[in-house]
Design a protein around this motif. Structure first.
Motif, PDB file in Angstrom:
ATOM      1  N   TYR A  73       0.795  -1.097   0.206  1.00  0.00           N
ATOM      2  CA  TYR A  73       0.280  -0.406  -0.275  1.00  0.00           C
ATOM      3  C   TYR A  73       0.305   1.015   0.056  1.00  0.00           C
ATOM      4  O   TYR A  73       0.057   2.287   0.452  1.00  0.00           O
ATOM      5  CB  TYR A  73      -0.951   0.053   0.805  1.00  0.00           C
ATOM      6  CG  TYR A  73      -0.473   0.885   2.481  1.00  0.00           C
ATOM      7  CD1 TYR A  73      -0.185   0.866   3.108  1.00  0.00           C
ATOM      8  CD2 TYR A  73      -0.183  -1.303   3.397  1.00  0.00           C
ATOM      9  CE1 TYR A  73       0.978   1.470   4.313  1.00  0.00           C
ATOM     10  CE2 TYR A  73       0.080  -1.069   4.649  1.00  0.00           C
ATOM     11  CZ  TYR A  73       1.131  -0.214   4.862  1.00  0.00           C
ATOM     12  OH  TYR A  73       1.505  -0.299   6.385  1.00  0.00           O
ATOM     13  N   VAL A  74       2.318   1.280   0.231  1.00  0.00           N
ATOM     14  CA  VAL A  74       3.066   2.344  -0.223  1.00  0.00           C
ATOM     15  C   VAL A  74       3.950   2.700  -1.563  1.00  0.00           C
ATOM     16  O   VAL A  74       4.272   2.078  -1.982  1.00  0.00           O
ATOM     17  CB  VAL A  74       4.018   2.115   1.013  1.00  0.00           C
ATOM     18  CG1 VAL A  74       4.753   3.119   1.299  1.00  0.00           C
ATOM     19  CG2 VAL A  74       4.224   1.593   2.172  1.00  0.00           C
ATOM     20  N   ALA A  75       3.193   3.908  -2.521  1.00  0.00           N
ATOM     21  CA  ALA A  75       4.055   3.819  -2.926  1.00  0.00           C
ATOM     22  C   ALA A  75       4.784   5.352  -2.625  1.00  0.00           C
ATOM     23  O   ALA A  75       4.233   6.548  -2.016  1.00  0.00           O
ATOM     24  CB  ALA A  75       2.723   4.129  -3.987  1.00  0.00           C
ATOM     25  N   LEU A  76       6.557   5.243  -3.431  1.00  0.00           N
ATOM     26  CA  LEU A  76       6.656   6.675  -3.040  1.00  0.00           C
ATOM     27  C   LEU A  76       6.511   6.932  -4.475  1.00  0.00           C
ATOM     28  O   LEU A  76       7.069   6.465  -5.918  1.00  0.00           O
ATOM     29  CB  LEU A  76       8.986   6.942  -2.512  1.00  0.00           C
ATOM     30  CG  LEU A  76       8.823   6.091  -1.080  1.00  0.00           C
ATOM     31  CD1 LEU A  76      10.167   5.106  -1.277  1.00  0.00           C
ATOM     32  CD2 LEU A  76       8.200   7.381  -0.396  1.00  0.00           C
ATOM     33  N   ARG A  77       7.413   8.735  -4.999  1.00  0.00           N
ATOM     34  CA  ARG A  77       7.560   9.645  -6.282  1.00  0.00           C
ATOM     35  C   ARG A  77       8.043  10.380  -5.649  1.00  0.00           C
ATOM     36  O   ARG A  77       8.177  11.254  -5.140  1.00  0.00           O
ATOM     37  CB  ARG A  77       6.031   9.940  -6.809  1.00  0.00           C
ATOM     38  CG  ARG A  77       6.631  10.169  -8.238  1.00  0.00           C
ATOM     39  CD  ARG A  77       5.399  10.805  -8.893  1.00  0.00           C
ATOM     40  NE  ARG A  77       5.172  12.398  -7.577  1.00  0.00           N
ATOM     41  CZ  ARG A  77       5.411  13.632  -7.482  1.00  0.00           C
ATOM     42  NH1 ARG A  77       6.880  13.504  -9.055  1.00  0.00           N
ATOM     43  NH2 ARG A  77       5.681  14.646  -7.585  1.00  0.00           N
ATOM     44  N   ALA A  78       9.075  11.033  -6.527  1.00  0.00           N
ATOM     45  CA  ALA A  78      10.048  11.586  -7.202  1.00  0.00           C
ATOM     46  C   ALA A  78      10.265  12.376  -7.824  1.00  0.00           C
ATOM     47  O   ALA A  78      10.612  11.544  -9.208  1.00  0.00           O
ATOM     48  CB  ALA A  78      11.290  11.688  -5.792  1.00  0.00           C
ATOM     49  N   ASP A  79      10.646  13.836  -8.386  1.00  0.00           N
ATOM     50  CA  ASP A  79      11.182  14.216  -9.717  1.00  0.00           C
ATOM     51  C   ASP A  79      12.480  14.152  -9.604  1.00  0.00           C
ATOM     52  O   ASP A  79      13.030  13.836  -8.977  1.00  0.00           O
ATOM     53  CB  ASP A  79      10.704  16.300  -9.142  1.00  0.00           C
ATOM     54  CG  ASP A  79       9.188  15.754  -8.901  1.00  0.00           C
ATOM     55  OD1 ASP A  79       8.450  15.516  -9.776  1.00  0.00           O
ATOM     56  OD2 ASP A  79       8.714  17.059  -9.231  1.00  0.00           O
ATOM     57  N   GLY A  80      12.573  14.190 -11.085  1.00  0.00           N
ATOM     58  CA  GLY A  80      14.536  13.912 -11.159  1.00  0.00           C
ATOM     59  C   GLY A  80      14.512  12.570 -11.292  1.00  0.00           C
ATOM     60  O   GLY A  80      13.653  11.628 -11.729  1.00  0.00           O
ATOM     61  N   ASN A  81      15.558  11.950 -10.161  1.00  0.00           N
ATOM     62  CA  ASN A  81      16.138  10.582 -10.236  1.00  0.00           C
ATOM     63  C   ASN A  81      15.290   9.500  -9.393  1.00  0.00           C
ATOM     64  O   ASN A  81      15.529   8.777  -9.877  1.00  0.00           O
ATOM     65  CB  ASN A  81      18.033  10.734 -10.070  1.00  0.00           C
ATOM     66  CG  ASN A  81      18.829  11.398 -10.589  1.00  0.00           C
ATOM     67  OD1 ASN A  81      18.261  11.898 -11.930  1.00  0.00           O
ATOM     68  ND2 ASN A  81      19.343  12.304 -10.271  1.00  0.00           N
ATOM     69  N   GLY A  82      14.531  10.449  -8.794  1.00  0.00           N
ATOM     70  CA  GLY A  82      13.387   9.188  -8.159  1.00  0.00           C
ATOM     71  C   GLY A  82      13.920   9.096  -7.078  1.00  0.00           C
ATOM     72  O   GLY A  82      13.730   9.293  -5.665  1.00  0.00           O
ATOM     73  N   VAL A 126       8.491  15.819  -3.828  1.00  0.00           N
ATOM     74  CA  VAL A 126       8.196  14.697  -3.606  1.00  0.00           C
ATOM     75  C   VAL A 126       7.372  14.013  -3.017  1.00  0.00           C
ATOM     76  O   VAL A 126       6.423  14.533  -2.098  1.00  0.00           O
ATOM     77  CB  VAL A 126       9.628  14.141  -2.771  1.00  0.00           C
ATOM     78  CG1 VAL A 126      11.107  13.903  -3.296  1.00  0.00           C
ATOM     79  CG2 VAL A 126       9.717  14.906  -1.225  1.00  0.00           C
ATOM     80  N   GLU A 127       6.611  12.689  -3.199  1.00  0.00           N
ATOM     81  CA  GLU A 127       5.371  11.864  -2.354  1.00  0.00           C
ATOM     82  C   GLU A 127       5.234  10.867  -1.716  1.00  0.00           C
ATOM     83  O   GLU A 127       6.284  10.030  -2.430  1.00  0.00           O
ATOM     84  CB  GLU A 127       4.055  12.247  -3.753  1.00  0.00           C
ATOM     85  CG  GLU A 127       3.926  13.392  -4.176  1.00  0.00           C
ATOM     86  CD  GLU A 127       2.831  13.377  -5.548  1.00  0.00           C
ATOM     87  OE1 GLU A 127       2.496  12.303  -6.195  1.00  0.00           O
ATOM     88  OE2 GLU A 127       2.302  14.518  -5.883  1.00  0.00           O
ATOM     89  N   LEU A 128       5.115  10.674  -0.830  1.00  0.00           N
ATOM     90  CA  LEU A 128       4.573   8.989  -0.518  1.00  0.00           C
ATOM     91  C   LEU A 128       2.706   9.192  -0.461  1.00  0.00           C
ATOM     92  O   LEU A 128       2.247  10.014   0.436  1.00  0.00           O
ATOM     93  CB  LEU A 128       5.376   9.309   1.124  1.00  0.00           C
ATOM     94  CG  LEU A 128       5.433   8.322   2.047  1.00  0.00           C
ATOM     95  CD1 LEU A 128       6.394   7.692   2.914  1.00  0.00           C
ATOM     96  CD2 LEU A 128       3.489   8.039   2.676  1.00  0.00           C
ATOM     97  N   THR A 129       2.744   7.837  -0.422  1.00  0.00           N
ATOM     98  CA  THR A 129       1.518   7.118  -0.696  1.00  0.00           C
ATOM     99  C   THR A 129       0.728   6.149   0.421  1.00  0.00           C
ATOM    100  O   THR A 129       1.980   5.458   0.273  1.00  0.00           O
ATOM    101  CB  THR A 129       1.025   7.389  -2.447  1.00  0.00           C
ATOM    102  OG1 THR A 129       0.910   8.495  -3.020  1.00  0.00           O
ATOM    103  CG2 THR A 129      -0.667   7.009  -2.592  1.00  0.00           C
TER     104      THR A 129
END
Length: 804
Positions: free
Chosen positions: A95-104, A115-118
């Motif tokens: 249920y966890v997802a990470l997202r980051a602009d650029g290199n990740g 950056v995002e944490l879902t």
């Protein structure tokens, strides 16, 4: 706690540091977290990084749909402990997802990148650059955010006008300022949308909607007509679909649209703040996730739902007095389930030493055995965690180091309550076992439940066995106290068979039910204050709740107040007759009416009202017992606010003079001598319990009625199947045998009721349309009776009844 002077200025004596820019942002795949460095100024070049304070922020997810934020200024400062959280193990959680602009992975470099944490539909997003922005989103919609000058560290000096609770020896501050609690506070503001309403904070006696209120989470014995509470909980939820837990055991101060009208601000002493945002989106889903995180309420035994009668507080009583009460109730056909011994079962000046006052109770084991065997009663006894020096436990507790001490090594004592009393140090495992042994000895004598009174008067200038920070123990003490006693009862009687009657609590207290609402006035105002507090408490993770029927304070309540309160008190999870200086048996109130020349019409006397509403509650036990399993299963309380059951109805959200008892029954207590009551029916079809009137409401409707003492607005919601046992005289019986099944199915095609027995077995009654009829089928084929609404009864055949 307010730090600002209007929108632009800071109060005198306050220095502020605000997060201005997310200077570094990144993700950590290993720990599934966001890591942020926020500066307190905008950095235009390297020279700006000199002499520039920062905040270090870590964003994680302890459980699905929950995002935790910890923001620190100085990481070497004293840690302020939080609550035990039931966190999932990080790594590999779907249920966890990470997202980051650029290199990740790792640091993100460009301003405007994010950056995002879902987690479970809830997303935390941090945008690099200025202004500072941490937002929480669901389905692409911003739920709330910390933006601009919203994350702050405040330093105070002696000139500070920042105020806390001026409550003397036991409070936050001796002089009314916050400076002597801490010279540093960390605060954050989370935005409120237009029309967004805020609920919760534990037991609060003011309006149910908390917008505009200043709330200090600092338990006090302040009565129900004050801004203080016995059960202050640093948790709230809003009409926008999320909740917030501030993870701090000590003093948490909230400004709910009261310092900045667009935000909820919360502040804590020290250099760090720790909180969780909990996604719903419905109130029930928020509570389900919240209680999964901090602990679900335990199940309670069926007998505890019956009527409790006490000796009251300062009254004089002995075995003969008790027998006269118990026999008097039986002679008047008022079913009684529990008898409670309040303070004076122990000798004055000896509280608490667990020794019966032999002047009045010579052979208590025989007495308790007779109450159980001959009267069919359970029993409860009062205790508190304060040890009077004249009692037998003081010397032993002092010698063994079981009492809280002052910094100089002396036992901390006060004459406030019991002369020379000390305080059990529940941070000491040996002291907990010592106290638990005394509780178990009391249970072995024949006591079934314990009333754990007090626990709020905790000093601030003492030393604890485990070196806990002194201020963090003020609220946390009650949890150690109640947990110790609850464990003793549970170890004696088993899980699902333990029951407390507790006054004080903090986060975690919900796991040790039941709680009651403290010392209320014996007035209609006191009754209304009590309901408001109960609605706030059950909106804060507590599944069960009770209060003193008739009110506590006051020499002799108006019989009208007593009778109105009887109807209210019996239509709840737990029901207790209790007062301060006057017994609460109903015939005394009829005698008072007679002295005042009041002639009660048939059905209107206190005895008759007590009898009818007690029997009504007992008949509802198949419904109530199943509803009472939900707090442990999914965190949803027995009593629910109208907001909890009808969150999409703006008119229902602020209502604090009515409630839902489970999902199906709407109750509007009468708060007037005249019997006039105004209440709200949400959209739907409703059936009046007492008259059978059926009302279809398209858009919500207000009603004004006048009631005698023997009725109250009590309505059944369409789509319900209510299983009852009319004529029941005890809370424990076989709920599914020979039951009466009432079907309320106006517009729907099907509905059902699950009846759960105390041994865990169950029977389901399914109602569905078959042509022009409604067919009711039991899952076990046993005989039952059925009716459509409150119409004619039809006997089942082969486990099936057909209603037309």
């Amino acid at each position: 706690m307010k730090f600002t002077n209007g929108y632009w200025l800071i109060r005198d004596g306050v220095d502020a540091l605000y997060a201005r820019e997310a200077y570094e942002i990144g993700v950590d795949e290993r720990t599934e977290s966001l890591d942020v460095l926020a500066t307190t100024g905008v950095v235009r070049g390297r020279y700006d990084t000199l002499n520039l304070p920062t905040f270090t922020i870590r964003v994680t997810t302890p459980a699905e749909g929950v995002i935790r934020v910890r923001a620190e200024h100085w990481q070497g400062a004293t840690e302020h402990p939080g609550f035990p959280l039931n966190e999932d193990e990080p790594g590999g959680r779907g249920y966890v997802a990470l997202r980051a602009d650029g290199n990740g992975d790792g640091e993100v470099g460009e301003d405007g990148a994010s950056v995002e944490l879902t987690s479970g539909g809830l997303t935390a997003r941090v945008v690099k650059g200025a202004p500072w922005n941490l937002s929480f989103l669901a389905d692409g919609r911003v739920l709330t955010e910390s933006r601009g000058k919203s994350l702050a560290r405040f330093r105070l000096d002696e000139r500070s006008a920042v105020t806390a609770q001026p409550v003397g020896e036991f409070g936050v501050s001796r002089d009314g300022s916050a400076f002597d609690e801490s010279d540093v506070f960390t605060a954050i503001q989370l935005g409120l949308g237009v029309g967004e309403q805020v609920f919760g904070f534990g037991e609060r006696f003011g309006a149910y909607v908390k917008n505009g209120q200043s709330i200090d989470v600092w338990n006090e014995d302040g009565g129900t007509a004050s801004e203080q509470g016995y059960k202050d909980i640093p948790f709230y939820m809003t009409s926008n679909g999320y909740g917030v837990l501030v993870n701090n055991r000590g003093h948490v101060s909230f400004e709910v649209g009261s310092e900045n009208t667009e935000t909820v601000q919360f502040s804590v002493p020290g250099e760090a703040i720790d909180f969780c945002v909990i996604y719903g989106p419905t109130p029930k889903q928020i509570l389900s996730r919240y209680t999964a995180l901090v602990g679900r309420p335990a199940d309670v035994p069926a007998w505890s739902y019956g009527l409790w009668l006490t000796t009251s507080f300062t009254t004089k009583y002995d075995e003969a007095t008790i027998n006269s009460f118990v026999d008097g109730m039986a002679e008047r056909d008022i079913p009684l389930s529990v008898f409670h011994y309040d303070c004076y079962w122990m000798r004055e000046f000896h509280w608490t030493d667990f020794e019966w006052d032999k002047r009045f109770f010579g052979d208590i084991e025989a007495t308790l055995e007779r109450l159980h065997r001959d009267k069919g009663l359970r029993t409860c006894a009062w205790i508190n965690p304060y040890i009077g020096q004249r009692g037998s436990m003081f010397a032993e507790g002092k010698a063994k180091g079981y009492l809280v001490r002052k910094p100089n090594g002396e036992v901390w004592q006060t004459d406030f309550w019991q002369a020379g009393m000390g305080l059990v140090d529940f941070t000491n495992p040996a002291a907990r076992e010592w106290f638990k042994t005394r509780v178990k000895a009391l249970l072995a004598q024949g006591i079934d439940a314990i009333k754990t009174d007090f626990g709020e008067r905790i000093p601030r200038d003492v030393v604890w066995y485990d070196d806990s920070p002194a201020l963090s123990m003020h609220n946390w003490y009650t949890q150690l106290y109640n947990r110790t006693v609850f464990e003793a009862v549970e170890e004696t009687y088993g899980k699902g068979r333990a029951c407390l009657f507790a006054r004080s609590a903090t986060v975690g207290g919900q796991t040790q039910p039941v709680h009651w609402g403290g010392d209320c006035e014996s007035t209609f105002n006191g009754m209304a204050q009590t309901l408001r507090a109960g609605l706030s408490l059950v909106s804060s993770g507590f599944g069960f709740w009770s209060h003193d029927i008739g009110g506590f304070e006051g020499a002799f309540p108006d019989p009208a107040v007593y009778k109105r309160w009887l109807a209210f008190g019996m239509l709840g999870s737990h029901s207790r007759l209790h007062g301060s200086t006057v017994y609460r048996v109903p015939w005394l109130f009829d005698e008072e009416d007679e002295r005042n020349g009041v002639v009660n019409a048939p059905g209107q006397s206190a005895v008759e009202v007590a009898r009818s509403f007690t029997r009504l509650k007992l008949s509802l036990m198949p419904y109530l017992y199943e509803v009472g399993l939900h707090p442990h299963r999914d965190g949803v309380p027995v009593m629910r606010s109208m907001f909890m059951e009808f969150p999409d109805d703006p008119s229902a959200r602020p209502l604090d003079r009515q409630y839902m008892l489970g999902p199906s029954l709407l109750v509007a207590p009468v708060f007037s001598c005249s019997g006039e009551v105004t209440y709200y029916l949400p959209a739907g079809t409703w059936t009046n319990w007492f008259t059978g009137e059926r009302v279809r409401v398209d858009d919500g409707r207000w009603r004004t009625e006048t009631h005698g003492y023997d009725t109250v607005p009590l309505w059944v919601r369409d789509g319900s199947v209510i299983v009852t046992h009319p004529g029941a005289t005890a809370p424990e019986y076989e709920y599914g045998r020979d039951a009466l099944v009432s079907v309320f199915l106006d517009r729907g095609e099907a509905a059902r009721a699950v009846v759960v027995e105390e041994d865990g077995s169950s029977v389901t009654f399914e109602a569905r349309r078959v042509g022009d009829d409604i067919e009711v089928v039991s899952s076990d084929g046993r005989p039952f009776r059925a009716r459509l609404g409150f119409g004619a009864e039809v006997a089942s055949s082969g486990g099936v009844a057909r209603l037309r």
